[in-house]
Design a protein around this motif. Structure first.
Motif, short mmCIF file in Angstrom:
data_model
loop_
_atom_site.label_atom_id
_atom_site.label_comp_id
_atom_site.label_asym_id
_atom_site.label_seq_id
_atom_site.Cartn_x
_atom_site.Cartn_y
_atom_site.Cartn_z
N ARG A 76 1.30 -1.08 0.12
CA ARG A 76 0.01 0.00 -0.17
C ARG A 76 0.86 1.46 0.02
NH1 ARG A 76 -2.83 -1.45 5.18
NH2 ARG A 76 -4.31 0.45 5.15
N ASP A 100 6.62 -4.29 -12.02
CA ASP A 100 5.61 -4.32 -11.63
C ASP A 100 5.94 -6.13 -10.94
OD1 ASP A 100 3.32 -3.72 -12.16
OD2 ASP A 100 2.89 -5.35 -13.51
N ASP A 103 5.93 -7.99 -8.31
CA ASP A 103 5.04 -7.35 -6.82
C ASP A 103 4.07 -9.02 -7.00
OD1 ASP A 103 2.68 -7.54 -5.27
OD2 ASP A 103 2.29 -4.73 -6.19
N ARG A 105 1.03 -9.66 -6.41
CA ARG A 105 -0.08 -9.48 -6.26
C ARG A 105 -0.43 -9.22 -7.49
NH1 ARG A 105 1.90 -8.34 -0.64
NH2 ARG A 105 0.47 -9.03 0.34
N SER A 106 0.32 -8.83 -8.28
CA SER A 106 -0.09 -7.80 -9.65
C SER A 106 -0.36 -8.88 -10.40
CB SER A 106 1.12 -7.15 -10.45
OG SER A 106 2.08 -7.51 -10.23
N ARG A 111 -0.32 -6.03 -16.66
CA ARG A 111 1.02 -5.34 -16.39
C ARG A 111 1.17 -4.13 -17.14
NH1 ARG A 111 4.34 -9.65 -15.59
NH2 ARG A 111 3.54 -9.08 -13.26
N ARG A 114 -1.12 -1.20 -16.59
CA ARG A 114 -0.11 -0.32 -15.34
C ARG A 114 1.19 1.15 -16.20
NH1 ARG A 114 -2.06 -4.82 -12.81
NH2 ARG A 114 -0.13 -5.83 -12.89
N ALA A 151 0.51 1.20 -8.83
CA ALA A 151 -0.02 0.38 -8.09
C ALA A 151 -0.54 1.79 -7.15
CB ALA A 151 0.45 -0.90 -7.47
N ARG A 153 -1.34 3.67 -4.42
CA ARG A 153 -0.92 3.71 -2.94
C ARG A 153 -1.76 4.48 -2.25
NH1 ARG A 153 2.48 -0.46 -4.16
NH2 ARG A 153 3.74 0.19 -5.82
#
Length: 313
Positions: A76, A100, A103, A105-106, A111, A114, A151, A153
């Motif tokens: 976060r 990316d 991470d 969680r991505s 991708r 993002r 991501a 934040r």
């Protein structure tokens, strides 16, 4: 609070870099973190991000204890600390894709979107296919910001975010920080550019000698500084001094010596500026200009630390 510490301390052998730090960063604020060289700013940031462990004290980031809960809180948090480093022979877009992918969680399927969005936000869409080694210092700084924005934040920790940027780039980063705050993010900015902090931040904290010597809203910070002063621009300086003296306002002799057409005096708490102007006019003073000058961030910084503009992380 987005960031809250209690008694946070870091020692390196016999040297104490940060001592008994009680920091409070409100959610949704743009918080300017200031301090002269060696004051403990960067060490504090490293502890908050789990890069080094504190010697004593507690810290909570977004309501989660760190370093114990770093695995839950770091997704976060976006950070740009001590200048970004990238693989020089990969393009800007490829470098961001690698970040990316790190991470877990991505989603790989989104991708590319993002990466493109992050590059667009920092004004680097035109350089997405350019190798990182060909980027200027300012472009690398922008790419680092893009990495922090891959991501959504809740908290952005930015160390010297305008380093190496030209005036246009600085304005763009300033607008970006404001937009992030308007979206609900908390932005924690470490900077040596006092004028930039004064334009950008809602709250400030000042470090000196490893200790937090002041923190609060920017307005409160200014109000607790030197007493505001009035500047009267007039060709009738002697008459203006007499009129001010009749209001129990002692003109500043040093200021008079530096500018013969300006009379400067401290503004008493019980005198309204319009009352002073009326008294000057009644006394026959030709008032060509009148302003109330409050304590600036620079003045407060010098009062608290004894330091000038050599303020780095």
């Amino acid at each position: 609070m987005a960031i809250a510490t209690r008694g946070l301390t870091k020692r390196f052998g016999a040297q104490t870099a940060v001592s008994d730090l009680d920091l409070r960063v409100p959610r949704g604020s743009v918080f300017g973190f200031l301090g002269p060289n060696g004051s403990g700013k960067t060490t504090t940031i490293r502890m908050l991000l789990g890069l080094i462990r504190p010697s004593a004290g507690d810290a909570r980031v977004l309501g989660t204890a760190v370093p114990a809960g770093l695995d839950r809180v770091l997704p976060r948090v976006g950070a740009l600390v001590e200048g970004p480093a990238f693989a020089p022979f990969l393009t800007g877009a490829q470098n961001l894709a690698r970040l990316d992918a790190a991470d877990r969680r991505s989603d790989p399927a989104t991708r590319a979107d993002r990466v493109a969005t992050a590059l667009e936000r920092v004004g680097l869409a035109h350089a997405a296919r350019k190798k990182a080694h060909a980027y200027s210092l300012g472009m690398k700084q922008r790419l680092g910001l893009a990495g922090a924005l891959l991501a959504p934040r809740e908290l952005l920790v930015l160390d010297e975010p305008t380093n190496g940027l030209d005036p246009q780039g600085t304005r763009e980063v300033r607008a970006l920080v404001r937009a992030l705050a308007a979206e609900g993010a908390t932005v924690f900015v470490s900077s040596h550019l006092l004028a930039e902090v004064e334009q950008l931040c809602s709250h400030v904290g000042v470090m000196s000698g490893g200790r937090l010597v002041a923190q609060g809203t920017l307005d409160d910070f200014r109000r607790t500084g030197a007493q505001p002063r009035v500047h009267v621009h007039t060709p009738d300086t002697d008459l203006a001094r007499s009129a001010l003296a009749s209001l129990a306002m002692s003109p500043d002799a040093e200021a008079a010596a530096s500018d013969r057409d300006v009379v400067v005096a401290a503004l008493p708490e019980d005198r309204a500026p319009e009352e002073i102007v009326a008294a000057l006019v009644s006394a026959g003073v030709r008032v060509r200009g009148f302003e109330v000058v409050g304590s600036s961030l620079e003045q407060r910084f010098v009062e608290l630390t004894g330091e000038g503009f050599d303020v780095v992380a």
